[in-house]
Design an enzyme around this catalytic site. Sequence first.
Site, PDB file in Angstrom:
ATOM      1  NE  ARG A   1      -0.884   8.982  -6.940  1.00 48.28           N
ATOM      2  CZ  ARG A   1      -0.410   8.007  -7.705  1.00 48.28           C
ATOM      3  NH1 ARG A   1      -0.656   7.991  -9.008  1.00 48.28           N
ATOM      4  NH2 ARG A   1       0.259   6.994  -7.168  1.00 48.28           N
ATOM      5  CG  ASP A   2      -3.009   4.551  -8.102  1.00 48.88           C
ATOM      6  OD1 ASP A   2      -2.955   4.867  -9.294  1.00 48.88           O
ATOM      7  OD2 ASP A   2      -2.853   3.380  -7.704  1.00 48.88           O
TER       8      ASP A   2
ATOM      9  CG  HIS B   1       0.444  -0.095  -5.604  1.00 54.05           C
ATOM     10  ND1 HIS B   1       0.224   1.187  -5.157  1.00 54.05           N
ATOM     11  CD2 HIS B   1      -0.442  -0.274  -6.617  1.00 54.05           C
ATOM     12  CE1 HIS B   1      -0.726   1.760  -5.868  1.00 54.05           C
ATOM     13  NE2 HIS B   1      -1.152   0.879  -6.766  1.00 54.05           N
TER      14      HIS B   1
ATOM     15  CG  HIS C   1      -3.607  -2.486  -9.837  1.00 49.68           C
ATOM     16  ND1 HIS C   1      -4.276  -1.516 -10.552  1.00 49.68           N
ATOM     17  CD2 HIS C   1      -2.596  -1.838  -9.208  1.00 49.68           C
ATOM     18  CE1 HIS C   1      -3.699  -0.342 -10.369  1.00 49.68           C
ATOM     19  NE2 HIS C   1      -2.677  -0.510  -9.558  1.00 49.68           N
TER      20      HIS C   1
ATOM     21  CB  CYS D   1      -2.624   2.299 -14.725  1.00 53.13           C
ATOM     22  SG  CYS D   1      -1.207   3.171 -15.434  1.00 53.13           S
TER      23      CYS D   1
ATOM     24  CG  ASN E   1      -5.159   0.853  -6.822  1.00 53.74           C
ATOM     25  OD1 ASN E   1      -4.005   0.556  -7.096  1.00 53.74           O
ATOM     26  ND2 ASN E   1      -5.711   1.995  -7.213  1.00 53.74           N
TER      27      ASN E   1
END
Length: 342
Positions: free
Chosen positions: A54-55, A251, A253, A284, A293
């Site tokens: 997803r991300d 989370h 990056h 993003c 990430n």
Amino acid sequence: MTDQEPGVTEPDGTGPGAAEPNAAEPGVAELGLPDRTPLPGLPRSVRIHEVGPRDGLQNESATLPPAVKAEFITRLAAAGLRTIEAASFVHPAWVPQLADAEQLFPLVGGLRQQYPGLRLPVLVPNERGLDRALALGAADVAVFASATETFARRNLNRTVEEALQMFAPVVRRATEAGVPVRGYLSMCFGDPWEGPVPAAQVVEVGRRLLDLGCDELSLGDTIGTGTPGQVAALLDAFAAAGVGPERLAVHFHDTYGQALANTLAALQLGVSTVDASAGGLGGCPYAKSATGNLATEDLVWMLHGLGIETGVDLGALAATSSWLAAHLGRPSPSRAVRALTG
């Protein structure tokens, strides 16, 4: 060439004792690497919340077909990951790379029977997204908020308060249906328009999400500017507000190479859920300074070296990311993937 004993190599690796140029070397796993050397005060196990499908894929220029995405998720599950964020039920115009949720989710729903304990959470931005997810049998959902006003307007086209009001019925209805809700909170350490983000501001919005009924709160370093001291200060601020590490995830990056250091700081303060993306995919689309990430393989290498259990087969995971990189037409940015797969 200097005089030397037979079988001794020169400093440059030449000489009668040097290995043949193409001689096979054992893999690191065969050598027992990484060596497991625990540090005191760390969790015995960590749950990795895999966000690659997803991300990770939402920021790729290439749009993969549903069958390839389904194979990606299947391979991740086979590698031992038990929380894999599968899809996003946002409007297709927002993130076109994820517009195929209705086609993708039925292809992977059966994995939950094949792999007991497997969770396939999906992102839902509003009640309409929740309706779509529930109709397909989603058993875990997530909402996505911002700690800063500028990013809330750019990402959600709403103020922070308006976004929280939008999420309230989503969380309530999901909870009533027995579906756990994760709250993502972005821009927790730095904002590309507003600069440093005060810890008190992050705690205030994070507490609001938890008070709505979110079961877990993921603290996002969206542009990767956080450092270990900031991580410790923010977790201490949450603790002072009555929110312990058992309700938090991190989370990170890796924009400035701080993701692993920040993760270790969080582990030292009791956090045991870490978000990561296979192969280091992601970024993003609404914050151009956000790069990939934290790579799941890099995270697993560190955790295994610390003697922390993950349930993940690192070799299978690296092979999966290498396979996906071929579909994306570019090498994986993960250092561990490059080292393990050549």
